[in-house]
Structures are given as C-alpha cells and as structure tokens.
Design a protein around this motif. Structure first.
Motif, PDB file in Angstrom:
ATOM      1  N   ILE A 193       1.772  -0.639   3.702  1.00  0.00           N
ATOM      2  CA  ILE A 193       0.000  -1.043   2.883  1.00  0.00           C
ATOM      3  C   ILE A 193      -0.482  -1.941   3.118  1.00  0.00           C
ATOM      4  O   ILE A 193      -1.737  -1.953   2.972  1.00  0.00           O
ATOM      5  N   ALA A 194      -0.467  -2.233   4.493  1.00  0.00           N
ATOM      6  CA  ALA A 194      -1.645  -2.841   5.421  1.00  0.00           C
ATOM      7  C   ALA A 194      -2.597  -1.739   6.614  1.00  0.00           C
ATOM      8  O   ALA A 194      -3.953  -1.830   5.783  1.00  0.00           O
ATOM      9  N   GLY A 195      -2.041  -1.128   6.051  1.00  0.00           N
ATOM     10  CA  GLY A 195      -2.882   0.579   7.002  1.00  0.00           C
ATOM     11  C   GLY A 195      -3.514   1.357   5.950  1.00  0.00           C
ATOM     12  O   GLY A 195      -4.448   2.050   5.899  1.00  0.00           O
ATOM     13  N   LEU A 196      -3.427  -0.008   4.232  1.00  0.00           N
ATOM     14  CA  LEU A 196      -4.369   1.403   3.511  1.00  0.00           C
ATOM     15  C   LEU A 196      -6.180  -0.050   2.919  1.00  0.00           C
ATOM     16  O   LEU A 196      -6.365   0.175   2.468  1.00  0.00           O
ATOM     17  N   SER A 197      -6.441  -0.335   3.700  1.00  0.00           N
ATOM     18  CA  SER A 197      -6.782  -1.572   3.971  1.00  0.00           C
ATOM     19  C   SER A 197      -8.351  -0.554   3.808  1.00  0.00           C
ATOM     20  O   SER A 197      -8.968  -0.779   3.694  1.00  0.00           O
ATOM     21  N   ILE A 248      -4.753   6.073  -1.592  1.00  0.00           N
ATOM     22  CA  ILE A 248      -3.566   4.413  -2.357  1.00  0.00           C
ATOM     23  C   ILE A 248      -2.577   5.220  -3.124  1.00  0.00           C
ATOM     24  O   ILE A 248      -0.958   5.069  -2.216  1.00  0.00           O
ATOM     25  N   ALA A 249      -2.550   5.817  -4.089  1.00  0.00           N
ATOM     26  CA  ALA A 249      -1.803   6.754  -4.764  1.00  0.00           C
ATOM     27  C   ALA A 249      -0.840   7.140  -3.477  1.00  0.00           C
ATOM     28  O   ALA A 249       0.312   7.442  -4.733  1.00  0.00           O
ATOM     29  N   GLU A 250      -1.452   8.117  -3.047  1.00  0.00           N
ATOM     30  CA  GLU A 250      -0.242   8.603  -2.261  1.00  0.00           C
ATOM     31  C   GLU A 250       0.995   7.844  -1.669  1.00  0.00           C
ATOM     32  O   GLU A 250       2.033   7.882  -0.770  1.00  0.00           O
ATOM     33  N   GLU A 251       0.345   6.593  -1.362  1.00  0.00           N
ATOM     34  CA  GLU A 251       1.416   5.456  -1.037  1.00  0.00           C
ATOM     35  C   GLU A 251       2.049   4.168  -1.749  1.00  0.00           C
ATOM     36  O   GLU A 251       2.227   3.061  -1.295  1.00  0.00           O
ATOM     37  N   LYS A 252       2.099   4.764  -3.317  1.00  0.00           N
ATOM     38  CA  LYS A 252       2.663   4.651  -4.207  1.00  0.00           C
ATOM     39  C   LYS A 252       4.068   4.337  -3.496  1.00  0.00           C
ATOM     40  O   LYS A 252       4.719   2.930  -4.285  1.00  0.00           O
ATOM     41  N   ASN A 253       5.342   4.554  -3.279  1.00  0.00           N
ATOM     42  CA  ASN A 253       6.739   4.437  -2.677  1.00  0.00           C
ATOM     43  C   ASN A 253       6.842   3.917  -1.868  1.00  0.00           C
ATOM     44  O   ASN A 253       7.670   2.719  -1.609  1.00  0.00           O
ATOM     45  N   ASP A 263      -1.246  -3.804 -11.530  1.00  0.00           N
ATOM     46  CA  ASP A 263      -2.326  -4.035 -11.907  1.00  0.00           C
ATOM     47  C   ASP A 263      -3.198  -3.480 -10.895  1.00  0.00           C
ATOM     48  O   ASP A 263      -4.335  -2.717 -10.831  1.00  0.00           O
ATOM     49  N   ILE A 264      -3.020  -2.767  -9.274  1.00  0.00           N
ATOM     50  CA  ILE A 264      -3.423  -2.380  -8.773  1.00  0.00           C
ATOM     51  C   ILE A 264      -3.840  -0.699  -9.464  1.00  0.00           C
ATOM     52  O   ILE A 264      -4.628   0.257  -9.194  1.00  0.00           O
ATOM     53  N   PHE A 265      -2.696  -0.077  -9.928  1.00  0.00           N
ATOM     54  CA  PHE A 265      -2.894   1.081 -10.115  1.00  0.00           C
ATOM     55  C   PHE A 265      -3.410   0.958 -11.375  1.00  0.00           C
ATOM     56  O   PHE A 265      -4.253   2.345 -11.267  1.00  0.00           O
ATOM     57  N   LYS A 266      -3.282  -0.056 -11.812  1.00  0.00           N
ATOM     58  CA  LYS A 266      -4.109   0.467 -13.165  1.00  0.00           C
ATOM     59  C   LYS A 266      -6.019   0.402 -13.347  1.00  0.00           C
ATOM     60  O   LYS A 266      -6.264   1.302 -13.707  1.00  0.00           O
ATOM     61  N   ALA A 267      -5.920  -0.229 -11.806  1.00  0.00           N
ATOM     62  CA  ALA A 267      -7.247  -0.590 -11.686  1.00  0.00           C
ATOM     63  C   ALA A 267      -8.194   1.111 -10.728  1.00  0.00           C
ATOM     64  O   ALA A 267      -9.351   1.762 -11.117  1.00  0.00           O
ATOM     65  N   ILE A 268      -6.524   1.755 -10.138  1.00  0.00           N
ATOM     66  CA  ILE A 268      -7.590   2.794  -9.789  1.00  0.00           C
ATOM     67  C   ILE A 268      -7.623   4.109 -10.664  1.00  0.00           C
ATOM     68  O   ILE A 268      -7.886   5.029 -11.247  1.00  0.00           O
ATOM     69  N   ARG A 269      -6.730   3.934 -11.905  1.00  0.00           N
ATOM     70  CA  ARG A 269      -6.469   5.091 -13.584  1.00  0.00           C
ATOM     71  C   ARG A 269      -8.120   4.616 -14.064  1.00  0.00           C
ATOM     72  O   ARG A 269      -7.983   5.765 -14.365  1.00  0.00           O
ATOM     73  N   SER A 270      -8.265   3.662 -14.012  1.00  0.00           N
ATOM     74  CA  SER A 270      -9.680   3.108 -14.842  1.00  0.00           C
ATOM     75  C   SER A 270     -10.505   3.476 -14.141  1.00  0.00           C
ATOM     76  O   SER A 270     -11.929   4.204 -14.832  1.00  0.00           O
TER      77      SER A 270
END
Length: 179
Positions: free
Chosen positions: A75-79, A90-95, A121-128
């Motif tokens: 998760i930290a690597g997604l910065s 980001i979506a690929e690291e959902k798991n 909240d993170i994935f809701k913002a991605i979808r928007s």
C-alpha cells in the motif's frame, strides 16, 4: 482416495469374515478371522470419518505484524501512483487493502470496520475519477492506519531477517549477513 481405501478395507474384512461352515469356538466364541474382520471394519469406519477441523483462526502479534509488513508495504508503494493519478495501478492493488484490513485488525473489529470504510472511500473516489479525492482518501488511510514502507536494508547496514519463514526474506528489507 478415501473411497479406494474404504473399498480395500471392506474387501479385506469380507475375506476375514467367518464362513458358513461351523468352526470350533474359542473361550470368547470368536476366532481370529472374525476378530480381524471386526478390527478391519472398525478401521474402515474410522478412515471414512473426516478429520475434525481444528483451525483456530490463529491471530498473534506475529501474524498481525506479517500482515502490516507485507500488505502495508504494498500500500505504501502506491504513493507514486496516487500522486500521478494512476487509478489502474491502485485498483490492481485492491487485494492488498483487503488483506491488510483483515490481517492487521484481526483482533479489533472497530478499527477493521473503520479501515474498510476508508478503503471504500479510496475506491469510490477512483470510480468517480477525482484525482484530488483519491489522494486525500489515500493519505487519510495511510496516516490513520500508520502504514509505512519496509526499510531498505543491505548486508553492510545490518540484518533484516533471520530465517526463511520471515516475511521480509524476498523484500528490500531482506538482507542477511553471511560470512
């Protein structure tokens, strides 16, 4: 496999079963063939019974640390992806988010529910498609859950792990001193 073993045991039990010919009786009114037949039948019944599951959902400080280390590092690597707005990365690291939430907060349902809500909240913002909202939600998630990347350790700086079962073995924190 169990069925073939069961069939083999039943067949062997039938071979040892007494025939219809009357035999001389022992003191217990049972000959060796009948005894082995009963033993084989009992063994077949016990082999057919599935083993009782005894998993206890092992939660310890070590398993919590392992989840925080492995999935927290991902998760930290997604910065960088969050800063650049790479929603796909980001979506690929959902798991990683799911596994972090379930592993790091296995003993604390309230914190787990809060972390799941922040993940949503993170994935809701991605979808928007809102880059600023993703960054804000990600920063909140990382700060609240105290997520840090694993340090980079070299053999010159120190030792990062001590056995092959440590989660840091094949990571940037996985250095070991070898003479």
């Amino acid at each position: 496999m169990k069925l073939s073993i069961f069939a083999l045991l039943v067949t062997s039990a039938a071979a040892f079963a007494p025939s219809s010919v009357e035999r001389s009786s022992t003191a217990l009114n049972m000959d060796r063939r009948a005894a082995f037949g009963q033993i084989a039948t009992a063994g077949a019944v016990l082999a057919g019974v599935p083993a009782i599951a005894s998993a206890d959902g092992s939660v310890s400080a070590a398993t919590i640390n392992r989840a925080r280390g492995i999935y927290g590092d991902r998760i930290a690597g997604l910065s960088g992806a969050v800063a650049s707005g790479d929603f796909k990365a980001i979506a690929e690291e959902k798991n990683a988010f799911i596994l972090f939430n379930s592993g790091a907060y296995a003993n604390n349902k309230a914190k787990k529910n809060a972390a799941v809500a922040q993940t949503n909240d993170i994935f809701k913002a991605i979808r928007s498609g809102d880059k600023a909202a993703v960054k804000s939600a990600y920063d909140t998630y990382v700060a609240t859950n105290e997520i840090r990347a694993l340090p980079t350790v070299s053999a010159d700086d120190g030792q990062g792990y001590c056995n092959d079962y440590d989660f840091r073995v094949r990571s940037k924190a996985g250095a070991i001193y070898v003479r």
